[in-house]
Design a protein around this motif. Structure first.
Motif, PDB file in Angstrom:
ATOM      1  N   PHE A  34      13.047  13.501  20.927  1.00 17.05           N
ATOM      2  CA  PHE A  34      12.433  14.728  21.424  1.00 17.05           C
ATOM      3  C   PHE A  34      12.774  15.857  20.478  1.00 17.05           C
ATOM      4  CE2 PHE A  34      16.368  16.545  22.975  1.00 17.05           C
ATOM      5  CZ  PHE A  34      17.138  15.430  23.186  1.00 17.05           C
ATOM      6  N   ALA A  35      11.980  16.910  20.522  1.00 15.54           N
ATOM      7  CA  ALA A  35      12.180  18.038  19.620  1.00 15.54           C
ATOM      8  C   ALA A  35      13.337  18.893  20.101  1.00 15.54           C
ATOM      9  CB  ALA A  35      10.914  18.878  19.544  1.00 15.54           C
ATOM     10  N   ALA A  36      14.088  19.414  19.176  1.00 19.69           N
ATOM     11  CA  ALA A  36      15.203  20.292  19.519  1.00 19.69           C
ATOM     12  C   ALA A  36      14.736  21.740  19.552  1.00 19.69           C
ATOM     13  CB  ALA A  36      16.317  20.141  18.487  1.00 19.69           C
ATOM     14  N   THR A  37      15.634  22.610  20.000  1.00 17.34           N
ATOM     15  CA  THR A  37      15.353  24.036  19.909  1.00 17.34           C
ATOM     16  C   THR A  37      15.146  24.394  18.444  1.00 17.34           C
ATOM     17  OG1 THR A  37      16.720  24.430  21.833  1.00 17.34           O
ATOM     18  CG2 THR A  37      16.252  26.312  20.419  1.00 17.34           C
ATOM     19  N   ALA A  38      14.074  25.049  18.159  1.00 13.88           N
ATOM     20  CA  ALA A  38      13.716  25.298  16.770  1.00 13.88           C
ATOM     21  C   ALA A  38      14.546  26.418  16.169  1.00 13.88           C
ATOM     22  CB  ALA A  38      12.236  25.658  16.676  1.00 13.88           C
ATOM     23  N   ASP A  39      14.715  26.378  14.850  1.00 13.92           N
ATOM     24  CA  ASP A  39      15.280  27.522  14.171  1.00 13.92           C
ATOM     25  C   ASP A  39      14.145  28.473  13.803  1.00 13.92           C
ATOM     26  OD1 ASP A  39      13.990  26.441  12.029  1.00 13.92           O
ATOM     27  OD2 ASP A  39      15.789  25.962  10.860  1.00 13.92           O
ATOM     28  N   GLY A  40      14.469  29.497  13.066  1.00 16.50           N
ATOM     29  CA  GLY A  40      13.470  30.504  12.758  1.00 16.50           C
ATOM     30  C   GLY A  40      12.289  29.961  11.977  1.00 16.50           C
ATOM     31  N   ALA A  41      12.474  28.869  11.252  1.00 17.23           N
ATOM     32  CA  ALA A  41      11.396  28.314  10.448  1.00 17.23           C
ATOM     33  C   ALA A  41      10.579  27.283  11.211  1.00 17.23           C
ATOM     34  CB  ALA A  41      11.971  27.692   9.181  1.00 17.23           C
ATOM     35  N   ILE A  45      17.114  22.564  13.240  1.00 19.14           N
ATOM     36  CA  ILE A  45      18.240  22.834  12.356  1.00 19.14           C
ATOM     37  C   ILE A  45      19.413  21.910  12.640  1.00 19.14           C
ATOM     38  CG2 ILE A  45      19.198  24.678  13.804  1.00 19.14           C
ATOM     39  CD1 ILE A  45      19.066  24.647   9.949  1.00 19.14           C
ATOM     40  N   HIS A  46      19.691  21.619  13.917  1.00 17.55           N
ATOM     41  CA  HIS A  46      20.807  20.734  14.243  1.00 17.55           C
ATOM     42  C   HIS A  46      20.554  19.331  13.693  1.00 17.55           C
ATOM     43  CE1 HIS A  46      21.209  24.039  17.135  1.00 17.55           C
ATOM     44  NE2 HIS A  46      22.491  23.748  17.163  1.00 17.55           N
ATOM     45  N   ARG A  47      19.335  18.844  13.889  1.00 14.24           N
ATOM     46  CA  ARG A  47      19.003  17.522  13.348  1.00 14.24           C
ATOM     47  C   ARG A  47      19.091  17.527  11.826  1.00 14.24           C
ATOM     48  NH1 ARG A  47      13.016  16.575  13.695  1.00 14.24           N
ATOM     49  NH2 ARG A  47      13.185  17.888  11.826  1.00 14.24           N
ATOM     50  N   ASP A  48      18.548  18.565  11.194  1.00 14.70           N
ATOM     51  CA  ASP A  48      18.496  18.576   9.734  1.00 14.70           C
ATOM     52  C   ASP A  48      19.889  18.612   9.115  1.00 14.70           C
ATOM     53  OD1 ASP A  48      15.778  18.566  10.024  1.00 14.70           O
ATOM     54  OD2 ASP A  48      15.498  20.697   9.552  1.00 14.70           O
ATOM     55  N   VAL A  49      20.779  19.433   9.690  1.00 16.64           N
ATOM     56  CA  VAL A  49      22.127  19.536   9.118  1.00 16.64           C
ATOM     57  C   VAL A  49      22.929  18.273   9.408  1.00 16.64           C
ATOM     58  CG1 VAL A  49      24.300  20.817   9.265  1.00 16.64           C
ATOM     59  CG2 VAL A  49      22.136  22.040   9.112  1.00 16.64           C
ATOM     60  N   ALA A  50      22.772  17.723  10.613  1.00 11.60           N
ATOM     61  CA  ALA A  50      23.449  16.455  10.900  1.00 11.60           C
ATOM     62  C   ALA A  50      22.931  15.348   9.998  1.00 11.60           C
ATOM     63  CB  ALA A  50      23.259  16.081  12.369  1.00 11.60           C
TER      64      ALA A  50
END
Length: 771
Positions: A34-41, A45-50
């Motif tokens: 499922f989609a996470a809370t989005a960052d400004g873009a 962000i949590h998925r991408d950094v992890a």
């Protein structure tokens, strides 16, 4: 030992029936559920950094020091090369699997026990691997290439079921790759003080329950544990399910293990994987940290994965190996309480993961067992102690106790319990949940009671402590390690009785201890080990510095404390030849609370860059070895050191970016939790705080050291002005009620308040063995 043949292991199921029951087998590198809370873009962000922190293998790991690791707080799995070039080994272990012969000390009679390993034997020799440990989804996937073909696989330890699932897709030439299971001898692997009459538990029984194979291991003390497994085939695709179940005193383990395997193979696999990923994806969204050194950032996120894999609030407290089993270097077979647990768990609270706090649960559930560690002559129903090692139920085993101060039976165990209960105090301070405090109060009082038996007034008017032992160093009267814990406990009990409105007749005695306990003995090099005992050579333990960190009895912001803090610290760090990993982590955190960010970063880098002097090392998979021993606590303590650079709460002051190196002009965090039950988000740009958001969960007084340059404004979550007043340069107080939020920004600025991954200072390799 018994080897289970491939023929005994593999039972072919109907392809049509299996496909109907399981749906499609989950794919490598599948998208998040499922989609996470989005960052400004508009991204995740949590998925991408992890995901950026994923560990990678381009070379075959040879043992636990290099292996990918999976776990759910109970069942642990490590994957590495087997005994021949044709095999992979999946080492299985479980945090609850221990012996129950309590006539011997815990490391022997209540020892964690080896379980066994699965092997996957290929037709050809392994020539290459390409693996990724996806920490965001807690899955290992990739390919194994052999001289005869290749196998693509995905593997996970299901978060809820505690079942290992391995999906295989072999190429032509490797269609007959075969699973087998090898039990290990059910006996302690510790040799220190091993009794001559110790014998291993009986050989396991190999059996079947329907289509499920199992190895049932009885214990001489009753109960036992069972490893169960089954593989199903769906054309060229294959799915293995395996688990371990433990039962004591009732022998329910075989039934439980086979039931779990059947459950895993009878439902919709995609739904099971979705459920697993959902837990892990939600876990990572509770907090966020980004720093410009991506080697450090990746390490931090891997430690989040590791601590969640290692422990859960309703499970065993972390032992030295976590949920895993090291084939080589395995003498630490229980729970070590003389530092190891205590430095592991603070990270749980600061990273906002109370669901992992097994320490608070353990002391609530099993505190009656603490009386077993008290020397018999002092067991009065009102005295507790904690010997180490213990099992995960706080039992010391045999006749082992903490010993009697001032006698030949003294040990370095006297402070274990108070330091362990300090972790419960941290749980309270980070949540401000009075239920935690009410549970802590009686245990802390009984722990201090042990010392009260031995404190005696001297001619100087102070209360003195007879000979104890500073952990791992030397005997001393008025031992600084013990005095610092006594002083903390006495003052905390007085404050707690007042907060809980308890009319306790012992308060007067605790006040007397606080007022009259002898000051720490000092010399030219700062605080001594104890009366007349200086630190004369290198000492890996920071036992005589607990007052500085983590107890923070003396404070850098008080000018009168600075000299003794720095002299004592400098003398300790001047001799590093005997240091271990946690020594560097502690030094980094101490420097952070002493406003020395460049030195704090340097000590952290020494540890992470694997340049430690001596026979200790952070391993490529971010595990840690001391000699050949597996010790889990040092990397997790280093993760807390990273937090201490970003956020501190000291003496009622919440400090944002208090110890960030000038080389880190940018940094960002979200969801970090501090004492006072504040949840904090913040961003740093151009070497200064850009904005801060604080949410109060308890309505505690807030004094904020924000770090914003120039004029700023304070608003609530809806953008309305919030009153504040200055209390010192760079510090303000904000009246926040329970649930209230304050957002500080530069005046007139409208920054994006979403978490962000800050710009990298340069390139950094992946952890693992990327090739």
């Amino acid at each position: 030992m018994v080897e289970v043949s491939r023929r005994a292991l593999l039972r072919t199921a109907s392809v049509a029936a299996g496909a109907a029951a399981l749906g499609g087998l989950w794919a490598r590198a599948a998208p998040p559920v499922f989609a996470a809370t989005a960052d400004g873009a508009g991204g995740d962000i949590h998925r991408d950094v992890a995901t950026d922190a994923n560990l990678r293998w381009g070379r075959l790991p040879k043992g636990w020091q290099e292996a990918p690791f999976l776990a759910n707080g109970y069942l642990g799995v490590q994957v590495y090369g087997g005994a021949t070039p044709q095999t992979l080994k999946l080492m299985l272990s479980h945090t609850q699997v221990q012996d129950q012969r309590d006539q011997w000390e815990a490391a022997i009679g209540l020892s964690r026990l080896p379980v066994g390993y699965l092997t996957l034997t290929f037709a050809g020799a392994v020539t290459a691997v390409d693996w990724t440990l996806d920490i965001y989804n807690a899955e290992l996937s990739g390919t194994v290439t052999t001289t005869r073909g290749s196998v693509t696989f995905s593997a996970l330890v299901h978060n809820d079921l505690g079942v290992l699932l391995v999906s295989l897709v072999p190429s032509a030439g490797e269609g007959d790759a075969a699973w087998a299971f090898q039990p290990l001898v059910s006996a302690t692997t510790r040799t220190i003080r091993k009794p001559a009459d110790y014998v291993a538990n009986p050989e396991p029984t190999i059996g079947t329950s329907g289509d499920v194979q199992y190895a049932e291991q009885p214990l001489l003390a009753g109960g036992g544990y069972t490893t169960a497994w089954r593989e199903r085939r769906f054309g060229t695709r294959r799915l293995l399910a395996a688990t371990i179940a433990y039962g004591f005193p009732e022998p329910t383990h075989t039934r439980d293990a086979t039931r779990r395997v059947q459950e895993a193979l009878s439902g919709n696999l995609d739904a099971l994987v979705a459920r697993h990923r959902s837990w892990w994806n939600s876990f990572y969204r509770k907090s966020f940290v980004s720093v410009p050194d991506k080697w450090i950032q990746r390490f931090y996120w891997i430690q989040l994965y590791k601590i969640a894999a290692s422990t859960r609030a309703d499970g065993p407290v972390v032992s030295e190996w976590g949920p895993w089993f090291p084939e080589v270097g395995n003498s630490w077979t229980a729970v070590w309480w003389n530092l190891n647990v205590q430095v592991t768990y603070p990270f749980v609270h600061s990273a906002n993961h109370v669901e992992l706090d097994a320490v608070t649960t353990t002391f609530r559930r099993d505190q009656a067992n603490l009386e077993l560690s008290v020397p018999p002559e002092y067991r009065d129903g009102e005295t507790y102690a904690l010997s180490h090692p213990s099992d995960w139920r706080l039992r010391p085993g045999g006749t082992r106790t903490v010993g009697v101060p001032g006698t030949p039976s003294k040990t370095d165990q006297t402070g274990n319990l108070l330091w362990g209960l300090y972790n419960v105090w941290l749980a309270y301070r980070h949540s401000m949940d009075e239920r935690v405090l009410r549970d802590l109060y009686p245990a802390l009082a009984k722990a201090l009671n042990f010392y009260r038996h031995f404190l005696t007034p001297g001619a100087d008017g102070f209360l003195h402590l007879p000979l104890t032992r500073s952990p791992e160093y030397a005997d001393a009267a008025d031992c600084t390690y013990d005095l610092s814990l006594i002083r903390w406990a006495a003052s905390t009990l007085v404050d707690t009785a007042a907060k809980l409105r308890i009319d306790d007749p012992r308060v007067k005695a605790w006040q007397e201890i606080s007022a009259k306990l002898v000051p720490y003995h000092q010399g030219a090099d700062g605080v001594l080990i104890g009366d007349g005992v200086p630190l004369a050579d290198s000492h890996r333990h920071f036992s005589h510095l607990l007052w500085l960190y983590p107890l923070r009895e003396k404070l850098w912001e008080r000018p009168e404390d600075r000299d003794v803090m720095r002299r004592t610290f400098d003398h300790w760090t001047s001799m590093q030849s005997a240091w271990h990993g946690y020594s560097y982590a502690a030094a980094s955190s101490m420097l952070s609370v002493m406003d020395a960010p460049e030195e704090a970063l340097r000590f952290l880098q020494v540890f992470l860059n694997r340049t430690i002097v001596g026979d200790t090392q952070l391993t490529p998979n971010t595990m840690y070895r001391e000699g050949s021993n597996f010790a889990i606590e040092s990397p997790l303590a280093a993760a807390q050191s990273i937090v201490d650079m970003q956020l501190q709460a000291t003496n009622g002051v919440l400090k944002v970016f208090p110890s960030v190196s000038a080389s880190w002009a940018e940094a960002a965090f979200a969801g970090l939790r501090s004492e006072g039950a504040f949840v904090v988000d913040a961003s740093r740009r151009d070497g200064a705080t850009e904005w801060v958001r604080v949410r109060s969960e308890a309505g505690e007084p807030l004094v904020l050291e924000h770090g914003i340059r120039g004029d700023f404004e304070v608003r609530d979550g809806a953008g309305r002005p919030v009153p504040w007043r200055p209390v010192a340069p760079g510090r303000i107080t904000i009246p926040l009620s329970r649930g209230g939020t304050a957002v500080l920004t530069r005046r007139g600025a409208h920054p994006d308040l979403h978490p962000r991954d800050v710009t990298a200072l340069g390139t950094a390799p992946a952890w693992g063995l990327p090739g």
